[in-house]
Design a protein around this motif. Structure first.
Motif, short mmCIF file in Angstrom:
data_model
loop_
_atom_site.label_atom_id
_atom_site.label_comp_id
_atom_site.label_asym_id
_atom_site.label_seq_id
_atom_site.Cartn_x
_atom_site.Cartn_y
_atom_site.Cartn_z
N ASP A 210 0.84 -1.19 0.00
CA ASP A 210 0.00 0.00 0.00
C ASP A 210 0.88 1.24 0.00
O ASP A 210 1.59 1.48 0.96
N ASN B 93 -11.30 -11.40 14.41
CA ASN B 93 -9.85 -11.52 14.31
C ASN B 93 -9.40 -12.95 14.04
O ASN B 93 -8.56 -13.21 13.18
N TRP C 157 -5.37 -8.08 14.97
CA TRP C 157 -5.39 -7.11 13.89
C TRP C 157 -6.62 -6.23 14.06
O TRP C 157 -7.75 -6.71 13.96
N GLN D 23 -8.85 -3.85 12.43
CA GLN D 23 -9.06 -3.50 11.04
C GLN D 23 -10.36 -2.69 10.87
O GLN D 23 -10.70 -1.87 11.71
N ARG E 96 -0.10 3.60 10.59
CA ARG E 96 -0.32 2.16 10.71
C ARG E 96 0.89 1.50 11.35
O ARG E 96 2.03 1.73 10.93
N TYR F 4 2.36 -1.37 14.87
CA TYR F 4 2.10 -2.22 16.03
C TYR F 4 1.96 -1.38 17.29
O TYR F 4 2.83 -0.55 17.60
N LYS G 177 -1.79 -4.97 16.29
CA LYS G 177 -1.44 -4.09 15.18
C LYS G 177 -2.65 -3.28 14.74
O LYS G 177 -3.73 -3.82 14.51
N SER H 136 -4.28 -1.77 11.84
CA SER H 136 -4.26 -1.84 10.38
C SER H 136 -5.01 -0.66 9.75
O SER H 136 -4.72 -0.29 8.61
N TYR H 137 -5.97 -0.10 10.47
CA TYR H 137 -6.76 1.03 9.98
C TYR H 137 -6.60 2.21 10.93
O TYR H 137 -7.32 2.30 11.93
N TYR I 117 -3.93 3.37 3.85
CA TYR I 117 -3.66 3.25 5.30
C TYR I 117 -2.70 4.34 5.76
O TYR I 117 -1.49 4.12 5.70
#
Length: 390
Positions: free
Chosen positions: A50, A117, A128, A130, A188, A190, A200, A202-203, A280
């Motif tokens: 990305d 998840n 994650w 998201q 984005r 951890y 993490k 992710s979004y 992201y």
């Protein structure tokens, strides 16, 4: 929203058509999302970055991934619209949507952590956070700001959506104060990179908060007192305005995207570079093109009255049920396939080209349609409050 009772037959007809167009839009992006998730299951050996690396990405993979870009913006924006519709179910007695937003926001965050998840990898080594997480967090943000005047809310949403790209140079190292908050809001990464359970983001949430505020501010467009022609004209104006602004800003590499586009060896490569956008967090260009197409698409869906529209409306009427169902069906299908055929790309099982991804997706659409249709009918008939969350 579908449980609202019309004041009279005319209002009921207009309202049903309007809500149907929203459900059709949701259904369309759910099916696009299914295609992308099939890709992530059976084409993960050709994973995309990305923005995408155009030196290694084929055109068919690029188109499939670009189509998936529409899912999150449309869902977050329409979540804001739905919150306004909830608050203004009765125009004579508007109510606060705060409790509605808090309950559903917390419910979505809980679903992301507990249910969704584990459906991705079948294990729980990494949490994650998201798209469902970010929708829930955006709902909580909207709940906190719900008493702001709608024009102020719109200005705040515009400021976030149009201004967050200016924040890109701000970065924090993991050992610095502010890293965790900035990771949640903008970068984005951890939250917890070591240990038994990694977490993490992710979004990153900040741009999506702006989108949901704009969706709430746009709610009156879908009011049952709104005239259809006027509403369609407003949506077309919004859509065309977004696309024209995208052409200007992106075409001139002026602002709104961290990766400038470049001329390719042919028209196809050039277009891929132009539409290779950051998700992201979502850049301004990313949001302009996706929301612009959504506005125009809503006009088209409002005029759609055939079997295809009914299918889309069915999938869009129970989006959370479909979301959870398709993830676990994909996990089951992939696990069985890997057990039967074995891994053929390192530790992964994958197909050789995107045509197989599209075929698998179409097969799953046919497979899942009737369970979704049955649950949609059950939801409409049920008086249980919890069932409305799905």
């Amino acid at each position: 929203m579908s449980a609202n009772q019309p004041i009279n037959a005319l209002d009921g007809a207009v309202k049903a058509k309007r809500i149907s167009s929203i459900d059709m839009m949701r259904g369309a992006v759910m099916l696009i999302m299914l295609l992308d998730h099939v890709r992530e299951r059976f084409y993960l050996h050709m994973q995309v970055s990305d923005p995408m690396d155009l030196n290694t990405t084929s055109w068919e993979l690029f188109i499939s991934r670009f189509a998936a870009h529409f899912c999150a913006p449309i869902f977050v924006f329409l979540t804001g619209v739905s919150a306004w519709l909830y608050a203004n179910r009765n125009p004579l007695q508007p109510r606060s949507a705060r409790e509605f937003l808090v309950k559903r926001g917390l419910f979505l965050i809980g679903l992301e952590i507990v249910v969704i998840n584990i459906s991705w990898m079948g294990n729980y080594h990494t949490l994650w956070l998201q798209v469902i997480w970010v929708i829930g967090l955006s709902m909580l943000t909207l709940a906190a700001l719900i008493n702001l005047p709608r024009p102020i809310m719109a200005l705040l949403g515009f400021a976030i959506v149009f201004g967050h790209n200016l924040l890109t140079p701000i970065q924090f190292m993991p050992n610095e104060w502010g890293y965790s908050l900035w990771t949640i809001l903008h970068d984005r990464g951890y939250l917890i990179a070591d240990g038994v359970l990694k977490v993490k983001i992710s979004y990153p949430a900040l741009p999506w908060m702006g989108v949901i505020l704009l969706g709430y501010a746009a709610g009156p467009i879908f009011s049952k007192s709104s005239i259809a022609n006027k509403r369609q004209r407003q949506l077309l104006q919004l859509g065309i305005g977004c696309l024209v602004l995208f052409i200007i800003l992106r075409g001139g590499n002026i602002y709104g995207e961290t990766l400038p586009w470049q001329m390719g060896n042919n028209l196809g490569e050039t277009l891929m570079s132009v539409f290779n956008l950051t998700k992201y967090p979502p850049s301004l260009s990313f949001l302009l093109i996706t929301l612009g197409v959504m506005f125009i698409g809503l006009v088209g869906f409002e005029r759609l009255n055939n079997q295809f529209g009914q299918v889309l409306m069915t999938f869009g009427s129970v989006p959370m049920f479909f979301y959870i169902l398709h993830l676990y069906v994909l996990l089951l299908v992939y696990s069985i396939s890997k057990y039967v055929f074995g891994a053929n790309h390192g530790e992964l099982l994958g197909v050789d080209n995107m045509a197989w991804v599209w075929l698998i997706a179409l097969s799953l659409i046919a497979l899942l349609y009737y369970p979704v249709k049955r649950f949609s009918a059950y939801k409409q008939a049920s008086q249980q409050a919890w069932i409305k969350y799905l």
